[in-house]
Design an enzyme around this catalytic site. Structure first.
Site, PDB file in Angstrom:
ATOM      1  N   VAL A 174     -47.159-166.173 -28.053  1.00  0.00           N
ATOM      2  CA  VAL A 174     -47.012-164.957 -28.944  1.00  0.00           C
ATOM      3  C   VAL A 174     -47.577-163.771 -28.355  1.00  0.00           C
ATOM      4  O   VAL A 174     -47.602-162.592 -29.072  1.00  0.00           O
ATOM      5  CB  VAL A 174     -47.268-165.214 -30.424  1.00  0.00           C
ATOM      6  CG1 VAL A 174     -46.230-166.142 -30.798  1.00  0.00           C
ATOM      7  CG2 VAL A 174     -48.600-165.665 -30.664  1.00  0.00           C
ATOM      8  N   TYR A 206     -61.806-164.914 -37.321  1.00  0.00           N
ATOM      9  CA  TYR A 206     -60.798-165.437 -38.093  1.00  0.00           C
ATOM     10  C   TYR A 206     -60.531-164.864 -39.370  1.00  0.00           C
ATOM     11  O   TYR A 206     -59.367-164.494 -39.786  1.00  0.00           O
ATOM     12  CB  TYR A 206     -60.877-166.997 -38.439  1.00  0.00           C
ATOM     13  CG  TYR A 206     -59.532-167.747 -38.798  1.00  0.00           C
ATOM     14  CD1 TYR A 206     -58.944-168.219 -38.062  1.00  0.00           C
ATOM     15  CD2 TYR A 206     -59.739-167.994 -39.981  1.00  0.00           C
ATOM     16  CE1 TYR A 206     -57.618-168.666 -38.382  1.00  0.00           C
ATOM     17  CE2 TYR A 206     -58.624-168.639 -40.757  1.00  0.00           C
ATOM     18  CZ  TYR A 206     -57.753-168.907 -40.042  1.00  0.00           C
ATOM     19  OH  TYR A 206     -56.357-169.592 -40.212  1.00  0.00           O
ATOM     20  N   ALA A 243     -61.554-161.786 -40.268  1.00  0.00           N
ATOM     21  CA  ALA A 243     -61.028-160.362 -39.908  1.00  0.00           C
ATOM     22  C   ALA A 243     -59.373-160.509 -39.485  1.00  0.00           C
ATOM     23  O   ALA A 243     -58.911-159.513 -40.146  1.00  0.00           O
ATOM     24  CB  ALA A 243     -61.605-159.812 -38.682  1.00  0.00           C
TER      25      ALA A 243
END
Length: 268
Positions: free
Chosen positions: A80, A173, A175
């Site tokens: 992704v 993580y 954030a």
């Protein structure tokens, strides 16, 4: 006789109005992060609900196993964070089924628990996977939705994006997952008039690949139980109700919202 859920003799019965609220049969869905954890569970649940699922992840061999179990699952190898992969994923779904009705942005990676352990590259990588990819895929899918057609985008955040969970969680993580909530609200505001709903699911503590060791270590497992109103971690499938709600007509007037599924963790 109750005529709400029956038809005249000789005609196939139709779902009653309540059942139709959650009916997603025939929909076309893209699920990222579908090779493990919540993403894999989402793909299974949607397939069982009669949806065509384009299941995306880097570990395509796991997706192929899922596709063998559910014929409506179509595996797509996808990182992704790579633009070409994202475009190929969207194009594959459009070419195969002509549209995308629902996008479920589940792909995510954890980071180290302490800020001092974060590296510049590591921090950037977490934001790319957990936050930027959700933005880029949402915009790519939204671009395929013509005027007059509705779509639902479901982003996956975390309770770590809402409250501090130190010493478990991590700055990068936290954030990224807090960013998902802001992104969800903003895209909902921008695309609402187009009929594109954007919402977030906010899971609490579930026993997945990402939380490996959390529930097998008695100290951390006790910490989860003590701080959760239901006195336990989440069980397999307990996020799926929120998923089906946001994917179905039952949530047709819901957008810009975060549905928290955490056993009461953030309500303390």
């Amino acid at each position: 006789m109750d005529h709400d859920s029956t038809t005249a003799p000789g005609h196939a019965s139709q779902p009653d109005p309540v059942t139709r609220l959650f009916d997603v049969r025939g929909k076309v869905v893209v699920v990222t992060g579908a090779s493990s954890g919540l993403g894999e569970g989402f793909a299974r649940t949607l397939a069982q609900a009669g949806v065509t699922v384009f299941a995306a992840a880097r570990r395509v061999e796991r997706l192929e196993v899922l596709a063998e179990e559910h014929e409506s699952v179509i595996p797509v190898a996808c990182d992704v964070t790579i633009d070409a992969d994202r475009r190929a994923l969207v194009e594959r779904a459009i070419a195969g089924r002509g549209r995308i009705d629902i996008l479920v942005n589940t792909a995510g990676i954890p980071g180290p628990p302490y800020a001092e352990q974060e590296t510049e590259d590591g921090f950037r990588r977490i934001l790319e996977v957990n936050l930027a990819s959700q933005f880029h895929l949402a915009t790519a899918v939204a671009a395929t939705v013509p005027e007059g057609r509705e779509a639902s985008i479901i982003n996956v955040s975390s309770v770590i994006g809402m409250v501090s969970t130190a010493p478990i969680g991590g700055a990068g993580y936290a954030a990224s997952k807090a960013g998902v909530l802001g992104l969800t609200r903003e895209l909902a505001g921008q695309w609402g008039r187009r009929g594109i709903r954007v919402n977030a699911i906010v899971p609490g503590w579930f026993d997945t690949e990402m939380t490996e060791g959390l529930f097998t270590n008695e100290r951390s497992a006790t910490w989860v139980r003590r701080n959760t109103m239901l006195n336990r971690g989440g069980r397999a499938g307990e996020v799926d109700g929120a998923l089906l709600f946001l994917a179905s007509p039952a949530s047709s007037y819901v957008t810009g919202q975060a549905i928290v599924v955490d056993g009461g963790w953030t309500a303390r």
